[in-house]
Design a protein around this motif. Structure first.
Motif, PDB file in Angstrom:
ATOM      1  N   THR A   1     -16.154   8.373 -15.653  1.00 17.16           N
ATOM      2  CA  THR A   1     -14.998   9.544 -15.994  1.00 17.16           C
ATOM      3  C   THR A   1     -13.670   8.760 -16.514  1.00 17.16           C
ATOM      4  OG1 THR A   1     -16.104  10.915 -14.181  1.00 17.16           O
ATOM      5  CG2 THR A   1     -13.706  11.633 -15.100  1.00 17.16           C
ATOM      6  N   ARG A   2     -13.459   7.418 -15.850  1.00 14.01           N
ATOM      7  CA  ARG A   2     -12.306   6.791 -16.373  1.00 14.01           C
ATOM      8  C   ARG A   2     -12.493   6.157 -17.670  1.00 14.01           C
ATOM      9  NH1 ARG A   2     -11.753   1.664 -17.108  1.00 14.01           N
ATOM     10  NH2 ARG A   2     -13.640   1.114 -16.074  1.00 14.01           N
ATOM     11  N   GLN A   3     -13.827   5.956 -18.064  1.00 16.93           N
ATOM     12  CA  GLN A   3     -13.859   5.256 -19.705  1.00 16.93           C
ATOM     13  C   GLN A   3     -13.685   6.485 -20.433  1.00 16.93           C
ATOM     14  OE1 GLN A   3     -17.850   3.607 -18.750  1.00 16.93           O
ATOM     15  NE2 GLN A   3     -16.902   1.678 -19.311  1.00 16.93           N
ATOM     16  N   ILE A   4     -14.087   7.720 -20.302  1.00 14.68           N
ATOM     17  CA  ILE A   4     -14.014   8.835 -21.036  1.00 14.68           C
ATOM     18  C   ILE A   4     -12.602   9.174 -21.126  1.00 14.68           C
ATOM     19  CG2 ILE A   4     -14.816  11.110 -21.602  1.00 14.68           C
ATOM     20  CD1 ILE A   4     -17.183  10.373 -19.775  1.00 14.68           C
TER      21      ILE A   4
ATOM     22  N   GLU B   1      -9.998   7.248 -20.618  1.00 12.26           N
ATOM     23  CA  GLU B   1      -9.183   6.388 -21.540  1.00 12.26           C
ATOM     24  C   GLU B   1      -9.340   6.694 -23.102  1.00 12.26           C
ATOM     25  OE1 GLU B   1     -10.451   2.544 -20.369  1.00 12.26           O
ATOM     26  OE2 GLU B   1      -8.928   2.826 -18.511  1.00 12.26           O
ATOM     27  N   ALA B   2     -10.597   7.114 -23.570  1.00  9.98           N
ATOM     28  CA  ALA B   2     -10.920   7.308 -24.661  1.00  9.98           C
ATOM     29  C   ALA B   2     -10.259   8.667 -25.178  1.00  9.98           C
ATOM     30  CB  ALA B   2     -12.449   7.590 -25.022  1.00  9.98           C
ATOM     31  N   TYR B   3     -10.004   9.593 -24.602  1.00 10.35           N
ATOM     32  CA  TYR B   3      -9.294  10.781 -25.074  1.00 10.35           C
ATOM     33  C   TYR B   3      -7.662  10.728 -24.610  1.00 10.35           C
ATOM     34  CZ  TYR B   3     -13.284  13.744 -25.669  1.00 10.35           C
ATOM     35  OH  TYR B   3     -14.417  14.460 -26.181  1.00 10.35           O
ATOM     36  N   LEU B   4      -7.357   9.673 -24.150  1.00  7.78           N
ATOM     37  CA  LEU B   4      -5.748   9.561 -23.705  1.00  7.78           C
ATOM     38  C   LEU B   4      -5.239  10.557 -22.723  1.00  7.78           C
ATOM     39  CD1 LEU B   4      -4.557   8.327 -27.129  1.00  7.78           C
ATOM     40  CD2 LEU B   4      -5.407   6.857 -25.337  1.00  7.78           C
ATOM     41  N   VAL B   5      -6.222  10.588 -21.793  1.00  9.96           N
ATOM     42  CA  VAL B   5      -5.830  11.733 -20.597  1.00  9.96           C
ATOM     43  C   VAL B   5      -5.869  11.138 -19.428  1.00  9.96           C
ATOM     44  CG1 VAL B   5      -6.169  13.664 -22.177  1.00  9.96           C
ATOM     45  CG2 VAL B   5      -8.105  12.984 -20.668  1.00  9.96           C
ATOM     46  N   PRO B   6      -5.346  11.963 -18.610  1.00  5.80           N
ATOM     47  CA  PRO B   6      -5.425  11.097 -17.124  1.00  5.80           C
ATOM     48  C   PRO B   6      -6.797  11.470 -16.537  1.00  5.80           C
ATOM     49  CG  PRO B   6      -3.707  12.590 -17.123  1.00  5.80           C
ATOM     50  CD  PRO B   6      -4.348  12.737 -18.351  1.00  5.80           C
ATOM     51  N   GLU B   7      -7.436  10.368 -15.699  1.00  9.20           N
ATOM     52  CA  GLU B   7      -8.711  10.510 -15.367  1.00  9.20           C
ATOM     53  C   GLU B   7      -9.057  11.733 -14.272  1.00  9.20           C
ATOM     54  OE1 GLU B   7     -11.828   7.872 -12.404  1.00  9.20           O
ATOM     55  OE2 GLU B   7      -9.895   7.240 -13.015  1.00  9.20           O
ATOM     56  N   ALA B   8      -7.953  12.322 -13.655  1.00  9.59           N
ATOM     57  CA  ALA B   8      -8.363  13.666 -12.869  1.00  9.59           C
ATOM     58  C   ALA B   8      -8.537  14.711 -13.812  1.00  9.59           C
ATOM     59  CB  ALA B   8      -7.066  13.730 -12.096  1.00  9.59           C
ATOM     60  N   THR B   9      -7.956  14.576 -14.920  1.00  8.84           N
ATOM     61  CA  THR B   9      -8.007  15.791 -15.854  1.00  8.84           C
ATOM     62  C   THR B   9      -9.157  15.744 -16.676  1.00  8.84           C
ATOM     63  OG1 THR B   9      -5.589  15.761 -16.640  1.00  8.84           O
ATOM     64  CG2 THR B   9      -6.797  16.715 -18.041  1.00  8.84           C
ATOM     65  N   MET B  10      -9.894  14.630 -16.862  1.00  8.33           N
ATOM     66  CA  MET B  10     -11.111  14.503 -17.533  1.00  8.33           C
ATOM     67  C   MET B  10     -12.356  14.888 -16.422  1.00  8.33           C
ATOM     68  SD  MET B  10     -13.189  14.087 -19.997  1.00  8.33           S
ATOM     69  CE  MET B  10     -11.691  13.526 -21.009  1.00  8.33           C
ATOM     70  N   ALA B  11     -11.939  14.519 -15.138  1.00 11.31           N
ATOM     71  CA  ALA B  11     -13.055  14.941 -14.191  1.00 11.31           C
ATOM     72  C   ALA B  11     -13.086  16.280 -14.023  1.00 11.31           C
ATOM     73  CB  ALA B  11     -12.639  14.281 -12.720  1.00 11.31           C
ATOM     74  N   GLN B  12     -11.940  17.213 -14.277  1.00  8.17           N
ATOM     75  CA  GLN B  12     -12.016  18.645 -14.223  1.00  8.17           C
ATOM     76  C   GLN B  12     -12.869  19.146 -15.399  1.00  8.17           C
ATOM     77  OE1 GLN B  12      -7.852  19.614 -13.688  1.00  8.17           O
ATOM     78  NE2 GLN B  12      -7.786  18.971 -11.640  1.00  8.17           N
ATOM     79  N   ARG B  13     -12.519  18.532 -16.539  1.00  9.12           N
ATOM     80  CA  ARG B  13     -13.066  18.871 -17.686  1.00  9.12           C
ATOM     81  C   ARG B  13     -14.523  19.031 -17.434  1.00  9.12           C
ATOM     82  NH1 ARG B  13     -11.075  16.559 -23.239  1.00  9.12           N
ATOM     83  NH2 ARG B  13      -9.077  17.326 -22.355  1.00  9.12           N
ATOM     84  N   ILE B  14     -14.877  17.811 -17.195  1.00 13.26           N
ATOM     85  CA  ILE B  14     -16.691  17.550 -16.956  1.00 13.26           C
ATOM     86  C   ILE B  14     -17.041  18.467 -15.914  1.00 13.26           C
ATOM     87  CG2 ILE B  14     -18.287  15.909 -16.251  1.00 13.26           C
ATOM     88  CD1 ILE B  14     -16.367  13.704 -17.421  1.00 13.26           C
ATOM     89  N   SER B  15     -16.503  18.630 -14.809  1.00  9.40           N
ATOM     90  CA  SER B  15     -16.942  19.651 -13.768  1.00  9.40           C
ATOM     91  C   SER B  15     -17.017  20.927 -14.199  1.00  9.40           C
ATOM     92  CB  SER B  15     -15.997  19.510 -12.659  1.00  9.40           C
ATOM     93  OG  SER B  15     -16.005  18.179 -11.976  1.00  9.40           O
ATOM     94  N   ARG B  16     -16.057  21.565 -15.083  1.00 15.17           N
ATOM     95  CA  ARG B  16     -16.013  22.915 -15.783  1.00 15.17           C
ATOM     96  C   ARG B  16     -17.381  22.887 -16.624  1.00 15.17           C
ATOM     97  NH1 ARG B  16     -10.426  22.325 -16.095  1.00 15.17           N
ATOM     98  NH2 ARG B  16     -10.541  21.728 -18.062  1.00 15.17           N
TER      99      ARG B  16
END
Length: 386
Positions: free
Chosen positions: A127-130, A132-147
């Motif tokens: 999730t951290r790597q993704i 960084e690729a999207y230039l968003v906080p890791e917590a934000t990306m984790a929520q996106r993936i969970s949804r």
């Protein structure tokens, strides 16, 4: 697999996950079960490696899924469908990894969610790597993936996702593997080959050609200590000529279909670079023409930035600077391109200053070090001239 190979084990994960989802497991539960199977493999395989690792993982993961399903009354229907637990044996010949790509590109997902979910579940990125690729906080990306996981939780692998999204996903996986800390290049090429074999879309062939042409130059792109080597300075004898020939052949077949897309146009540019004996002998005029086609297809500002470099080579650095002046200075690599064109135009002092600014804005260490070296080289030359 007589000795535990964690890289090979990791490579089996997408196929195993795909099998479970195709059998009826919801996405999130399937991923949990596969992770449990991996933990068990790490414990058991060093002493008792299976003859068919994928079949072993499928069997153990499916059992773990059934155990979890039986603990919830809401899962009773799925349990009744799957009372017989398969024993280890050959797994289906179909590539469930590819089917899983289509699941992750399901029409109900936004493109960004589909890409993020695929990179996590199939590409194996953290999730951290993704993030960084999207230039968003890791917590934000984790929520996106969970949804996204919840969205496809009960979707069966009985309908294809959006092909354009699948191609974008494959390209992003390839790029992450090419320059990041997880090598996914071979997997991206393998899956794109398979997709090209079962679809009748020239853009799939265009993407495969683009991957092969870029990958062919990989060995020459960095030094042994990881420093970047610009295209003009690369040792072209290290380029893989067989891969270049294959990529050009695939591209020619795609272009003959007369249904041009952005990956075909990108591959045409890569082919012109790969086919040239040197930078000086590159057909820059034709490259500019292909960038014009790409701009018409995408109107992408990064494409326009790369076009400015090509214009500078074809028509001179001042023409390149004029093309660059039409773009937003906040674009990634804008300052680096400006530095290069100013150097080509004989403005060593201005180029050194711009290389320094570009280094400060660089997003990875290799690029920053390269730009810093360029600035230092010019300053050294200026000092010698005084």
């Amino acid at each position: 697999m007589s000795v535990l190979d964690e890289a090979e084990l990791r490579g089996l994960v997408p196929g195993v996950l795909g099998v479970l989802v195709r059998r009826g497991a919801d996405f999130a539960a399937a991923e949990d079960a596969v992770q449990d199977a991996l933990v068990e493999a790490l414990r058991v395989w060093p002493e008792d490696a299976p003859r068919d690792p994928k079949a072993w993982l499928v069997t153990v993961a499916w059992r773990r899924f059934l155990d979890a399903a039986r603990s919830e009354s809401a899962r009773r229907r799925r349990e009744e469908r799957s009372e017989v637990v398969p024993e280890p044996g050959p797994t289906p010949g179909a590539d469930d990894s590819l089917q899983l790509y289509f699941l992750c590109a399901h029409p109900s997902l936004t493109a960004s969610s589909a890409v993020a979910l695929t990179l996590r579940a199939v590409g194996g990125l953290t999730t951290r790597q993704i993030a960084e690729a999207y230039l968003v906080p890791e917590a934000t990306m984790a929520q996106r993936i969970s949804r996204a996981k919840r969205t496809v939780a009960d979707v069966r692998l009985d309908r294809a996702g959006d092909l354009a999204t699948v191609l974008r996903v494959l390209y992003l996986v390839f790029n992450e593997g090419y320059s990041g800390d997880v090598d996914l290049v071979a997997e991206a090429i393998r899956l794109t080959r398979q997709l090209a074999a079962v679809t009748d879309e020239p853009e799939v062939s265009g993407l495969l050609a683009l991957m092969l042409l870029h990958h062919a130059r990989r060995a020459a792109r960095t030094t042994d200590d990881g420093a970047l080597v610009p295209l003009a300075e690369q040792d072209r004898s290290r380029w893989e000529r067989a891969a270049i020939a294959e990529g050009i052949g695939i591209l020619q077949g795609a272009l003959a279909r007369d249904r041009l897309g952005e990956f075909q146009a990108q591959a045409a540019i890569a082919a012109l670079h790969a086919d040239a004996p040197s930078t000086a002998e590159t057909d820059w005029v034709q490259i500019v023409e292909w960038y014009d086609e790409l701009v018409a297809l995408t109107d992408n500002p990064v494409v326009r930035l790369n076009r400015a470099v090509a214009v500078g080579e074809a028509d001179g650095p001042r023409a390149g600077l004029a093309a660059l002046a039409q773009l937003d200075e906040s674009l990634p690599r804008y300052t680096a391109v400006a530095a290069y064109l100013h150097e080509r135009d004989g403005d060593a002092s201005g180029a050194a200053r711009l290389y320094t600014e570009a280094a400060a804005r660089a997003t990875n260490a290799a690029e920053r070090d390269h730009l810093t070296r360029q600035a230092a080289r010019l300053r050294r030359d200026l000092d010698l001239d005084r």
